[in-house]
Scaffold this motif. Structure first.
Motif, PDB file in Angstrom:
ATOM      1  N   ALA A   2       3.438   5.793   1.535  1.00 12.38           N
ATOM      2  CA  ALA A   2       2.423   6.326   0.630  1.00 12.38           C
ATOM      3  C   ALA A   2       1.075   5.717   1.009  1.00 12.38           C
ATOM      4  O   ALA A   2       0.983   4.567   1.450  1.00 12.38           O
ATOM      5  CB  ALA A   2       2.766   6.016  -0.817  1.00 12.38           C
ATOM      6  N   ARG A   3      -0.010   6.557   0.817  1.00 15.04           N
ATOM      7  CA  ARG A   3      -1.362   6.036   1.044  1.00 15.04           C
ATOM      8  C   ARG A   3      -1.914   5.559  -0.288  1.00 15.04           C
ATOM      9  O   ARG A   3      -1.969   6.310  -1.252  1.00 15.04           O
ATOM     10  CB  ARG A   3      -2.246   7.143   1.638  1.00 15.04           C
ATOM     11  CG  ARG A   3      -3.648   6.653   2.044  1.00 15.04           C
ATOM     12  CD  ARG A   3      -4.326   7.703   2.944  1.00 15.04           C
ATOM     13  NE  ARG A   3      -4.435   8.990   2.280  1.00 15.04           N
ATOM     14  CZ  ARG A   3      -5.483   9.343   1.498  1.00 15.04           C
ATOM     15  NH1 ARG A   3      -6.496   8.530   1.353  1.00 15.04           N
ATOM     16  NH2 ARG A   3      -5.479  10.543   0.934  1.00 15.04           N
ATOM     17  N   VAL A   4      -2.318   4.276  -0.335  1.00 10.01           N
ATOM     18  CA  VAL A   4      -2.750   3.668  -1.607  1.00 10.01           C
ATOM     19  C   VAL A   4      -4.183   3.137  -1.447  1.00 10.01           C
ATOM     20  O   VAL A   4      -4.646   2.809  -0.342  1.00 10.01           O
ATOM     21  CB  VAL A   4      -1.824   2.514  -2.015  1.00 10.01           C
ATOM     22  CG1 VAL A   4      -0.438   3.051  -2.341  1.00 10.01           C
ATOM     23  CG2 VAL A   4      -1.744   1.457  -0.935  1.00 10.01           C
ATOM     24  N   LEU A   5      -4.896   3.115  -2.589  1.00 10.86           N
ATOM     25  CA  LEU A   5      -6.256   2.549  -2.654  1.00 10.86           C
ATOM     26  C   LEU A   5      -6.150   1.188  -3.330  1.00 10.86           C
ATOM     27  O   LEU A   5      -5.869   1.087  -4.522  1.00 10.86           O
ATOM     28  CB  LEU A   5      -7.177   3.496  -3.433  1.00 10.86           C
ATOM     29  CG  LEU A   5      -8.611   2.967  -3.654  1.00 10.86           C
ATOM     30  CD1 LEU A   5      -9.337   2.823  -2.310  1.00 10.86           C
ATOM     31  CD2 LEU A   5      -9.390   3.926  -4.576  1.00 10.86           C
ATOM     32  N   VAL A   6      -6.407   0.131  -2.561  1.00  9.11           N
ATOM     33  CA  VAL A   6      -6.381  -1.254  -3.087  1.00  9.11           C
ATOM     34  C   VAL A   6      -7.809  -1.762  -3.056  1.00  9.11           C
ATOM     35  O   VAL A   6      -8.360  -2.062  -1.978  1.00  9.11           O
ATOM     36  CB  VAL A   6      -5.465  -2.159  -2.245  1.00  9.11           C
ATOM     37  CG1 VAL A   6      -5.469  -3.575  -2.819  1.00  9.11           C
ATOM     38  CG2 VAL A   6      -4.058  -1.581  -2.208  1.00  9.11           C
ATOM     39  N   ARG A  41     -11.360  -1.355  -2.567  1.00 10.95           N
ATOM     40  CA  ARG A  41     -12.097  -0.335  -1.818  1.00 10.95           C
ATOM     41  C   ARG A  41     -11.413  -0.014  -0.503  1.00 10.95           C
ATOM     42  O   ARG A  41     -11.949   0.703   0.333  1.00 10.95           O
ATOM     43  CB  ARG A  41     -13.523  -0.838  -1.538  1.00 10.95           C
ATOM     44  CG  ARG A  41     -14.353  -1.067  -2.793  1.00 10.95           C
ATOM     45  CD  ARG A  41     -15.764  -1.504  -2.424  1.00 10.95           C
ATOM     46  NE  ARG A  41     -16.555  -1.724  -3.620  1.00 10.95           N
ATOM     47  CZ  ARG A  41     -17.855  -2.106  -3.590  1.00 10.95           C
ATOM     48  NH1 ARG A  41     -18.442  -2.283  -2.395  1.00 10.95           N
ATOM     49  NH2 ARG A  41     -18.506  -2.286  -4.706  1.00 10.95           N
ATOM     50  N   LEU A  42     -10.203  -0.550  -0.301  1.00 10.00           N
ATOM     51  CA  LEU A  42      -9.487  -0.393   0.961  1.00 10.00           C
ATOM     52  C   LEU A  42      -8.349   0.617   0.780  1.00 10.00           C
ATOM     53  O   LEU A  42      -7.572   0.536  -0.166  1.00 10.00           O
ATOM     54  CB  LEU A  42      -8.912  -1.750   1.424  1.00 10.00           C
ATOM     55  CG  LEU A  42      -8.068  -1.730   2.686  1.00 10.00           C
ATOM     56  CD1 LEU A  42      -8.899  -1.332   3.901  1.00 10.00           C
ATOM     57  CD2 LEU A  42      -7.433  -3.099   2.892  1.00 10.00           C
ATOM     58  N   GLY A  81      -0.203  -8.200  -2.337  1.00  9.71           N
ATOM     59  CA  GLY A  81      -0.222  -9.055  -3.511  1.00  9.71           C
ATOM     60  C   GLY A  81      -1.239  -8.599  -4.535  1.00  9.71           C
ATOM     61  O   GLY A  81      -1.732  -9.421  -5.319  1.00  9.71           O
ATOM     62  N   GLN A  82      -1.577  -7.253  -4.552  1.00 10.77           N
ATOM     63  CA  GLN A  82      -2.575  -6.728  -5.482  1.00 10.77           C
ATOM     64  C   GLN A  82      -2.119  -5.375  -6.000  1.00 10.77           C
ATOM     65  O   GLN A  82      -1.262  -4.707  -5.409  1.00 10.77           O
ATOM     66  CB  GLN A  82      -3.940  -6.580  -4.785  1.00 10.77           C
ATOM     67  CG  GLN A  82      -4.540  -7.907  -4.327  1.00 10.77           C
ATOM     68  CD  GLN A  82      -5.939  -7.708  -3.758  1.00 10.77           C
ATOM     69  OE1 GLN A  82      -6.645  -6.781  -4.146  1.00 10.77           O
ATOM     70  NE2 GLN A  82      -6.308  -8.569  -2.824  1.00 10.77           N
ATOM     71  N   TRP A  83      -2.755  -4.942  -7.110  1.00  9.27           N
ATOM     72  CA  TRP A  83      -2.487  -3.630  -7.684  1.00  9.27           C
ATOM     73  C   TRP A  83      -3.333  -2.580  -6.976  1.00  9.27           C
ATOM     74  O   TRP A  83      -4.438  -2.859  -6.541  1.00  9.27           O
ATOM     75  CB  TRP A  83      -2.798  -3.607  -9.179  1.00  9.27           C
ATOM     76  CG  TRP A  83      -1.794  -4.374 -10.004  1.00  9.27           C
ATOM     77  CD1 TRP A  83      -1.826  -5.675 -10.328  1.00  9.27           C
ATOM     78  CD2 TRP A  83      -0.609  -3.823 -10.564  1.00  9.27           C
ATOM     79  NE1 TRP A  83      -0.740  -6.012 -11.080  1.00  9.27           N
ATOM     80  CE2 TRP A  83       0.044  -4.890 -11.247  1.00  9.27           C
ATOM     81  CE3 TRP A  83      -0.001  -2.552 -10.581  1.00  9.27           C
ATOM     82  CZ2 TRP A  83       1.239  -4.723 -11.916  1.00  9.27           C
ATOM     83  CZ3 TRP A  83       1.176  -2.382 -11.264  1.00  9.27           C
ATOM     84  CH2 TRP A  83       1.798  -3.472 -11.916  1.00  9.27           C
ATOM     85  N   GLY A  84      -2.777  -1.354  -6.871  1.00 11.66           N
ATOM     86  CA  GLY A  84      -3.508  -0.249  -6.254  1.00 11.66           C
ATOM     87  C   GLY A  84      -3.126   1.096  -6.880  1.00 11.66           C
ATOM     88  O   GLY A  84      -2.295   1.179  -7.785  1.00 11.66           O
ATOM     89  N   GLU A  85      -3.722   2.149  -6.348  1.00 11.67           N
ATOM     90  CA  GLU A  85      -3.481   3.517  -6.868  1.00 11.67           C
ATOM     91  C   GLU A  85      -2.995   4.401  -5.724  1.00 11.67           C
ATOM     92  O   GLU A  85      -3.550   4.377  -4.625  1.00 11.67           O
ATOM     93  CB  GLU A  85      -4.764   4.085  -7.463  1.00 11.67           C
ATOM     94  CG  GLU A  85      -4.590   5.498  -8.023  1.00 11.67           C
ATOM     95  CD  GLU A  85      -5.890   6.058  -8.550  1.00 11.67           C
ATOM     96  OE1 GLU A  85      -5.966   7.266  -8.833  1.00 11.67           O
ATOM     97  OE2 GLU A  85      -6.883   5.253  -8.645  1.00 11.67           O
TER      98      GLU A  85
END
Length: 855
Positions: free
Chosen positions: A693-697, A699-700, A678-682
């Motif tokens: 895909a590996r995403v950064l949400v 600091r996680l 429920g959040q934006w990530g990269e």
């Protein structure tokens, strides 16, 4: 209402200044003197706060009917309650007699002086305060409110007076435009004059013409001290010189012109003051008759309030006065003795029967007989005036037509009138005035002449007065008179006696017991020679002495009986107090039981009414059989259409997901919305074989399926029902169908009040997201603990579902707290197109913490 209105309640007759109705009869002047009635009234009048109240009290006269007495005492009773209460006070501060000022203002073209207006304004303000007091205390003190009923203040005139004068009683500059302009010019001229005086003083001093470097004022003119040798060098007017002749006080020409200009301005200021005061007096003139009448009300109020304060301070009470009442005085004091702290006043109780016509008082000299007669006469006269008396509560009096007294020595040597002749002349006057229910007081009747003839004359007079007057009190040492009182119906003996142990008067009245004169005993107390006393006893005879001894023994037995009576009365009083306490507790329990029952009945009636209203609402909302069939058909059509649209939309979304997957939509470094978090990530890394895909949400870092990645935030979309309606409408529009079909479908969903669901599928690399709209199972939404943004989003979805569930109204529970949440909810409801109206809940519905929304 303007002036000139007559005041029916003021009690005013004759010229202004007369504050008392003239009674049918007044007290006999000689009776006033012997009873010292005027002195008693003067002492009472000393309690008044103004000359108006004092004048009213000094003019009091006894009334002759119980109705008149009740009219006088009704407001006094209210004032006596106020005097003993700490919660309210009658506003009477600053009262003064304005009649002379009103009389002067009556003259056409006259003008009251400046210093008079603040005093008149205070009287008007006092009337205004009394009007407010009357309105606030109308229920608590009705008789007093009726007495003040005709008070009315000219509010416009009062405001103008208070606006025009300052706290020191001086006329303000802004009282009128002309006065304001005149005073501005006067101040400007005075400033120019002072500048001119200072300049001239400085110039002349520099030229060496002045004796001293200062100016002064003589005869209202500014002058400078010019040297005697320089007098001719200063042009101006000489206003005298010093005693030594070395200095002359000269008013220079320039100062003369400036002073004359100031005098002209001062004269204009006085003219404007006169014009304003004359105009103010003209406005006052129509109110003068009414103000004079209201002054009479203020005088009466001050007089009654003085009696009320005296009553509270000295323990005086209002006796019950009835046309055919009975004289019963408990612990009565002589007013003058009771009002003087240095005097030791001993109370007396006299309890007569209704048919008593004459009381013969006997006993030793200085035993209290004459004082008791004066006490009865004074208390009767005060009660007839409507005044409280120094007697205990429960005292009663009949209505006497007048009070007539023959007390004291009537001898007049200059007129050649003996004691006996003086008494006869006075009795003749009393005889002529006694018919009609008088109270007659006769002291030492039949004395001053031969005892045998005097006794016969006394009996004849008393028999006549018993038939002629309402009640007669007489003192006598004559045995025939005592015997007559003992043997005649309606005539009673009464006596005072000496204490057997001390020989001092007891001042205790004994009814139906004749008293001994105790002449020999009193002579012994005065230390006459014993030989003279022994000889007197021999001359009196054994029989007379035995009579005295018998009377003393009777007195001793009475004292014993009195002690037993007091003990019995104390026990009876204790029992009565206990009975009153039990009765009060029973009344309290009965009242509490009644209140509880009334409260329960009210609650039951309210609950029954609520149930009845709900039943009426349910009955009114019940659909007909035809309406149910029609809704069922519409529901079936709507369900079929919704299923077709769902299949079309699902196919389109699957094709869209396949296109995105084949096009390689995602890449490293792209911003995506991770649905599972429920959040934006990269995106940091893409694992295409594993479709993840590996995403950064924040600091996680975490692995997520590519189907869980979106290029938008689905939480920003509208609620499920509105999204369904919009999608259906867009689908119908794309197919070229009219919007009416969409409205029919939406109306069918709302009116059928059934559960409907929608599956929205969006596939991104194998991920499927499904949302459904279901029927609400509650009409209440609880928003406690939610942030404003979260609460509004939840409220929006709840309202959509309530519309689909066909709820006529819902409840929003938001609590009170700081008020931020309920204000945001109300602002949202105000703009919502489906909300008809909303309100806070009643106490039964939750009060301010609940909002009821009608859809």
């Amino acid at each position: 209402m303007r002036g000139g209105r007559s005041l029916g309640n003021a009690g005013v007759t004759g010229m202004p200044g007369t504050f008392h109705r003239s009674p049918p009869t007044t007290m006999d002047p000689k009776t006033r003197d012997v009873l010292e009635f005027n002195l008693v009234i003067d002492r009472i009048a000393g309690w008044a706060t103004s000359s108006l109240g004092r004048e009213y009290l000094l003019a009091m006269e006894p009334a002759t009917s119980a109705v008149t007495i009740e009219e006088r005492t009704a407001p006094l009773r209210d004032l006596m309650l106020i005097a003993t209460s700490s919660q309210s006070r009658v506003p009477l501060g600053g009262l003064f007699d304005p009649r002379e000022l009103l009389k002067a203002a009556r003259v056409e073209g006259s003008s009251l002086e400046e210093e008079h207006w603040p005093r008149l304004g205070r009287v008007m303000r006092l009337i205004s305060d009394l009007v407010r007091f009357r309105e606030h205390s109308r229920e608590k003190y009705p008789a007093l409110a009726r007495m003040l009923l005709d008070l009315e203040v000219p509010e416009d005139l009062l405001r103008r007076i208070e606006r025009s004068f300052d706290n020191d009683g001086k006329l303000r500059d802004d009282a009128s435009p002309g006065l304001a302009a005149a005073r501005r010019q006067l101040r400007s001229g005075e400033q120019r004059l002072l500048r001119t005086v200072n300049r001239m003083t400085s110039e002349l001093n520099q030229r060496g013409l002045l004796q001293d470097n200062f100016s002064t004022v003589r005869s209202g003119r500014h002058v400078v001290p010019v040297k005697a040798g320089s007098k001719g060098r200063v042009a101006g007017i000489v206003h005298g010189g010093s005693a030594s002749g070395e200095t002359f006080y000269v008013e220079p020409l320039e100062i003369i012109e400036a002073t004359n200009e100031v005098e002209l301005h001062r004269e204009e200021e006085r003219r404007q003051v006169f014009l304003f005061l004359r105009e103010l007096t003209t406005d006052l003139r129509p109110w003068i008759p009414m103000l004079e009448a209201m002054t009479a009300i203020l005088a009466r109020l001050d007089g009654l309030e003085a009696m009320a304060r005296l009553s509270a301070a000295k323990g005086w009470n209002l006796p019950l006065v009835e046309e055919k009442g009975t004289l019963r005085l408990f612990k009565a004091h002589h007013p003058l003795l009771q009002l003087q702290p240095e005097k030791n006043s001993v109370p007396v109780t006299i309890l007569l029967d209704r048919n008593d016509r004459c009381i013969v008082l006997s006993g030793p000299n200085a035993g209290g007989k004459t004082t008791m007669m004066k006490t009865v006469g004074l208390l009767a006269a005060l009660a007839l005036c409507g005044c409280p008396v120094p007697a205990a509560p429960g005292s009663t009096l009949p209505v006497f037509s007048t009070v007539l007294a023959d007390i004291g020595d009537q001898q007049d040597i200059e007129q050649g009138i003996s004691t006996f002749s003086g008494h006869m002349r006075r009795i003749r006057e009393i005889w002529s005035k006694a018919p009609g229910g008088a109270l007659v007081l006769l002291d030492e009747l039949g004395t001053g002449t031969d005892p045998h003839e005097g006794g016969a004359l006394a009996l004849a007079l008393l028999e006549g007065f018993a038939d002629r007057a309402r009640l007669t009190l007489t003192t006598s040492h004559l045995d025939p008179v005592k015997t007559w009182a003992e043997e005649t119906t309606g005539i009673r003996n009464a006596s005072f006696s000496l204490d057997g142990s001390t020989g001092e008067p007891t001042f205790r009245l004994r009814l139906d017991v004749p008293g001994a004169s105790e002449a020999l005993e009193l002579a012994r107390r005065e230390r006459l020679p014993a030989t003279l006393l022994d000889r007197a006893r021999e001359l009196v005879g054994e029989r007379h002495l035995r009579m005295g001894e018998m009377l003393r023994r009777i007195e001793e037995r009475e004292q014993q009986l009195a002690a037993l009576t007091r003990e019995a009365e104390a026990r009876a009083k204790a029992l009565e107090e206990q009975e009153q306490l039990v009765r009060a507790r029973a009344d309290l329990l009965r009242d509490e039981r009644r209140e509880m029952r009334e409260k329960r009945l009210v609650e039951e009636e309210r609950a029954i009414e609520t149930v009845r209203e709900r039943i009426e609402k349910l009955i009114s909302d019940l659909p007909s059989v035809e309406d149910l069939n029609r809704r069922k058909e519409m529901l079936i059509r709507a369900r079929e259409e919704a299923l077709r649209e769902r299949e079309l939309r699902g196919g389109e979304r699957r094709r869209l997901a396949e296109q995105l997957q084949s096009a390689g939509e995602f890449c490293t470094g792209q911003k995506v919305f991770v649905a599972s978090f429920g959040q934006w990530g990269e995106i940091l890394e893409i694992d295409t074989p594993r479709d993840r895909a590996r995403v950064l949400v924040g600091r996680l870092e975490a692995w997520a399926a590519t189907g869980d990645l979106l290029d938008h935030d689905p939480g920003e979309r509208r609620s499920a029902q509105r999204q369904l309606s919009r999608d259906i409408e867009e689908s119908i529009t794309r197919k070229g169908k009219r919007k009416k079909k969409f409205k029919d479908i939406k109306g069918a969903l709302r009116s059928a009040n059934v559960e409907e669901s929608e599956a929205r599928e969006r596939k991104h690399s194998g991920a499927v997201i499904t949302k459904s709209v279901v029927r609400l199972n509650t009409m209440e939404l609880d928003l406690h603990g939610h942030r404003v943004e979260e609460a509004l989003e939840k409220l929006d979805r709840f309202l959509d579902k309530a519309l689909l569930s066909d709820y006529p109204w819902v409840r929003i529970c938001h609590g009170t707290g700081t008020g931020r949440l309920y204000r945001a909810v109300h602002e949202f409801l105000k703009k919502h197109p489906s909300v008809k109206k909303y309100r806070f809940g009643t106490p039964e519905e939750g009060g301010g913490g609940m909002t009821i929304v009608e859809l």
